[in-house]
Design a protein around this motif. Structure first.
Motif, short mmCIF file in Angstrom:
data_model
loop_
_atom_site.label_atom_id
_atom_site.label_comp_id
_atom_site.label_asym_id
_atom_site.label_seq_id
_atom_site.Cartn_x
_atom_site.Cartn_y
_atom_site.Cartn_z
N THR A 312 74.62 -71.86 23.53
CA THR A 312 75.38 -70.95 24.41
C THR A 312 74.86 -71.05 25.84
O THR A 312 75.65 -70.97 26.80
CB THR A 312 75.28 -69.51 23.90
OG1 THR A 312 75.61 -69.46 22.52
CG2 THR A 312 76.24 -68.61 24.66
N ALA A 313 73.55 -71.21 26.01
CA ALA A 313 73.00 -71.40 27.35
C ALA A 313 73.56 -72.68 27.98
O ALA A 313 73.92 -72.71 29.16
CB ALA A 313 71.48 -71.46 27.29
N ILE A 319 79.41 -74.61 33.04
CA ILE A 319 80.49 -74.10 33.89
C ILE A 319 80.36 -74.68 35.30
O ILE A 319 81.37 -74.93 35.96
CB ILE A 319 80.46 -72.56 33.91
CG1 ILE A 319 80.75 -72.02 32.50
CG2 ILE A 319 81.46 -72.00 34.91
CD1 ILE A 319 80.56 -70.52 32.38
N HIS A 320 79.11 -74.89 35.74
CA HIS A 320 78.89 -75.51 37.06
C HIS A 320 79.08 -77.01 36.92
O HIS A 320 78.41 -77.67 36.11
CB HIS A 320 77.48 -75.18 37.55
CG HIS A 320 77.19 -75.70 38.93
ND1 HIS A 320 77.93 -75.34 40.03
CD2 HIS A 320 76.25 -76.58 39.38
CE1 HIS A 320 77.46 -75.96 41.10
NE2 HIS A 320 76.44 -76.71 40.73
N ILE A 336 74.99 -81.47 19.95
CA ILE A 336 75.99 -80.40 19.93
C ILE A 336 76.93 -80.61 18.74
O ILE A 336 77.34 -79.65 18.07
CB ILE A 336 76.77 -80.37 21.26
CG1 ILE A 336 75.85 -79.99 22.40
CG2 ILE A 336 77.94 -79.38 21.18
CD1 ILE A 336 76.49 -80.12 23.78
N VAL A 337 77.27 -81.87 18.46
CA VAL A 337 78.13 -82.17 17.31
C VAL A 337 77.44 -81.76 16.01
O VAL A 337 78.08 -81.24 15.08
CB VAL A 337 78.51 -83.67 17.29
CG1 VAL A 337 79.22 -84.04 15.99
CG2 VAL A 337 79.39 -84.01 18.49
N ALA A 353 83.21 -74.73 22.27
CA ALA A 353 83.51 -74.38 23.66
C ALA A 353 82.74 -75.27 24.64
O ALA A 353 83.25 -75.64 25.70
CB ALA A 353 83.17 -72.91 23.91
N THR A 354 81.50 -75.62 24.28
CA THR A 354 80.71 -76.50 25.14
C THR A 354 81.33 -77.89 25.22
O THR A 354 81.41 -78.49 26.30
CB THR A 354 79.26 -76.61 24.63
OG1 THR A 354 78.71 -75.30 24.49
CG2 THR A 354 78.40 -77.41 25.59
N LEU A 355 81.77 -78.41 24.08
CA LEU A 355 82.43 -79.72 24.09
C LEU A 355 83.70 -79.70 24.92
O LEU A 355 84.01 -80.66 25.63
CB LEU A 355 82.73 -80.15 22.65
CG LEU A 355 81.51 -80.48 21.78
CD1 LEU A 355 81.95 -80.83 20.36
CD2 LEU A 355 80.70 -81.62 22.38
#
Length: 529
Positions: A312-313, A319-320, A336-337, A353-355
């Motif tokens: 989540t971090a 986002i940047h 992440i996968v 969401a990160t992907l």
């Protein structure tokens, strides 16, 4: 002021593209139907534009030259210029001022031709608009009587949230302007959309709207109003303090992430998760302190909560825009996968969401697909929480903009699940299912699998009764199927879709109108066996 030069440039480019498309045998090229349709449409538009010329306006340059001279301003002349340039209201002036401001900013300090003249002219036109009396005499008398007691605040000067005169206007990522304190409260309440347009905000940083602030100050001065000074409340002070995380504090956080103590790592990752969520300055400082590789390492933690905090971090940091490359360079995507495959539900949701966030960069779409993300995303789409399903659908849609990922999704069996969502709308995923089917129908393998899934009845039902967006996607899917298979055309015709398509061709979105009209033409050309 630069109209003639712009017209010449457009005419030259138009002629070049027109001739290039004339010489391009795109009818014989092997390309998706959607691309062929778009090319043909663009070609016809350029062909029409090449034969259409508008007579020049000879009076406007003369009026502009007079207005920019040292001669006294003529209200009638300024009114004529306002009409020609369609600058009638303070809202129009605001748009023009913002455009002029953006032009200066984008020039990066280089001199911009005509800026001084445009600024001077805009000020004269603004003064003309402000000073222009109402047409109705009775209204004039009434306005004069209340001018010094209760002037009417122009709507464009009011915050859309509080409806009060803005003191510190800021622009959010959707392009809308709000009072800083009001939009900050909106975001602090957990909202992630633009209050006015309901669009998802791509980031939560603000850009000061100096042009509008200057216009408001000028209006206040003209009406004898003292603009109140904004006073930060306790929440604003607290937020400001939180955004100034000192160097020593960041070093301490990094050391805790590096420590072998699982409790320390969990707490530090959780703190970074919250800090990175709050504002863009924190995201920049945390990344510069070296947190990204450390967080990537924690994706393999055996502690589920630490893993959740870490992914989540990374989501919040991504986002940047500048942080996306750092995350990918730290070899985060394969890890992440793995979280997406075997993590807790919250970790899987945030991994998806990160992907999605990383896939905004086109080259990352290829990397993410090659890392095997499509199958676990499909699993989350099927068995996830409501939020997880939507995160998965959003990520898959963005990944499938790349052709190779469409093939991977089709081979992984996504279409059968999407058709189930379409047949059973109670699952709340019909919007996402239609969006995904629309993009997959442009792929030959995807189109073949959709055809085998008896798609006509549910598609016809959506075209008849669905929301505007869903009707648009359903008509696009139907058109794609009908272009490849005459049996699908006859099945749709037999299902009674023609009346709905006729209505859609007149009242739908631009894309829906185009698809509905094209499908109706296919039906007219089709013959009964």
């Amino acid at each position: 002021m630069r109209g003639d030069a712009f017209l010449d440039e457009f005419a030259t480019v138009n002629r070049q593209i027109h001739l290039a498309l004339d010489a391009l045998p795109y009818n014989s090229l092997d390309m998706p139907e959607e691309v062929h349709e778009q090319v043909a449409l663009v070609h016809s538009q350029f062909r029409r534009a090449a034969t259409r010329t508008d007579p020049p306006d000879t009076q406007l340059p003369k009026d502009l030259a007079w207005a920019l001279s040292d001669k006294p301003s003529d209200p009638a002349l300024l009114t004529r210029i306002s009409d020609k340039l369609q600058l009638h209201t303070m809202a129009d002036m605001k748009k023009e001022s913002i455009a002029l401001h953006d032009m200066v900013i984008s020039s990066a300090g280089e001199p911009v031709r005509c800026v001084d003249e445009m600024s001077s002219l805009l000020k004269k036109l603004k003064d003309c608009v402000v000073a222009q009396p109402p047409a109705n005499d009775a209204l004039t008398a009434r306005s004069a009587s209340v001018k010094h007691t209760s002037p009417i605040i122009p709507d464009e000067f009011r915050c859309p949230i509080s409806l009060e005169l803005m003191q510190d206007p800021v622009i959010v990522s959707s392009g809308q302007t709000y009072e800083r304190s009001c939009i900050q409260k909106w975001l602090d309440s957990g909202h992630k959309t633009c209050p006015k347009t309901q669009q998802p905000l791509s980031h939560t940083s603000f850009t000061p709207n100096f042009v509008l602030k200057s216009l408001i100050a000028q209006w206040c001065e003209a009406n004898g109003i003292d603009l109140p000074k904004s006073k930060p409340n306790s929440r604003d002070k607290k937020a400001a303090k939180g955004s100034d995380y000192d160097h020593a504090g960041l070093v301490s956080l990094m050391n805790r992430l590096k420590s072998g103590n699982q409790d320390e790592q969990r707490a530090a990752a959780g703190e970074i998760r919250l800090l990175a969520k709050r504002n863009v300055n924190n995201r920049i400082c945390i990344a510069e302190a070296g947190a990204i590789p450390l967080l990537v390492n924690l994706l393999s933690s055996s502690d589920p909560r630490t893993q959740e905090h870490a992914v989540t971090a990374l989501l919040n940091l991504s986002i940047h825009e500048n942080n996306k490359g750092s995350i990918v360079d730290s070899n985060a995507i394969p890890k992440i996968v793995e979280v997406l495959k075997a993590g807790s539900m919250e970790a899987r949701e945030n991994a998806a969401a990160t992907l999605f966030s990383l896939s905004v960069v086109d080259e990352n779409k290829v990397t993410i697909g090659a890392a095997g993300a499509i199958p676990p995303l499909i699993n989350l789409l099927c068995d996830g929480s409501p939020r997880g399903k939507k995160d998965a659908a959003t990520a898959i849609f963005n990944l499938c903009i790349y052709q190779g990922n469409k093939v991977r999704a089709v081979k992984a069996g996504i279409i059968i699940h999407l058709m189930n969502f379409l047949v059973d709308p109670t699952g709340g995923m019909i919007d996402e299912a239609l969006s995904l089917l629309s993009i997959l129908a442009g792929n030959p393998e995807g189109k073949a699998v959709i055809t085998q899934s008896e798609p006509i009845p549910p598609l016809v039902e959506v075209i008849k009764t669905g929301s505007p967006r869903n009707r648009e996607n359903a008509s696009a899917i139907l058109w794609s199927l009908c272009t490849a298979d005459a049996e699908q055309t006859m099945a749709a015709k037999a299902a009674g879709v023609e009346d709905a398509l006729k209505e859609l061709s007149e009242t739908g979105t631009d894309r829906a109108k185009r698809k509905a009209s094209s499908t109706l033409e296919l039906m007219r050309q089709a013959k009964e066996p």
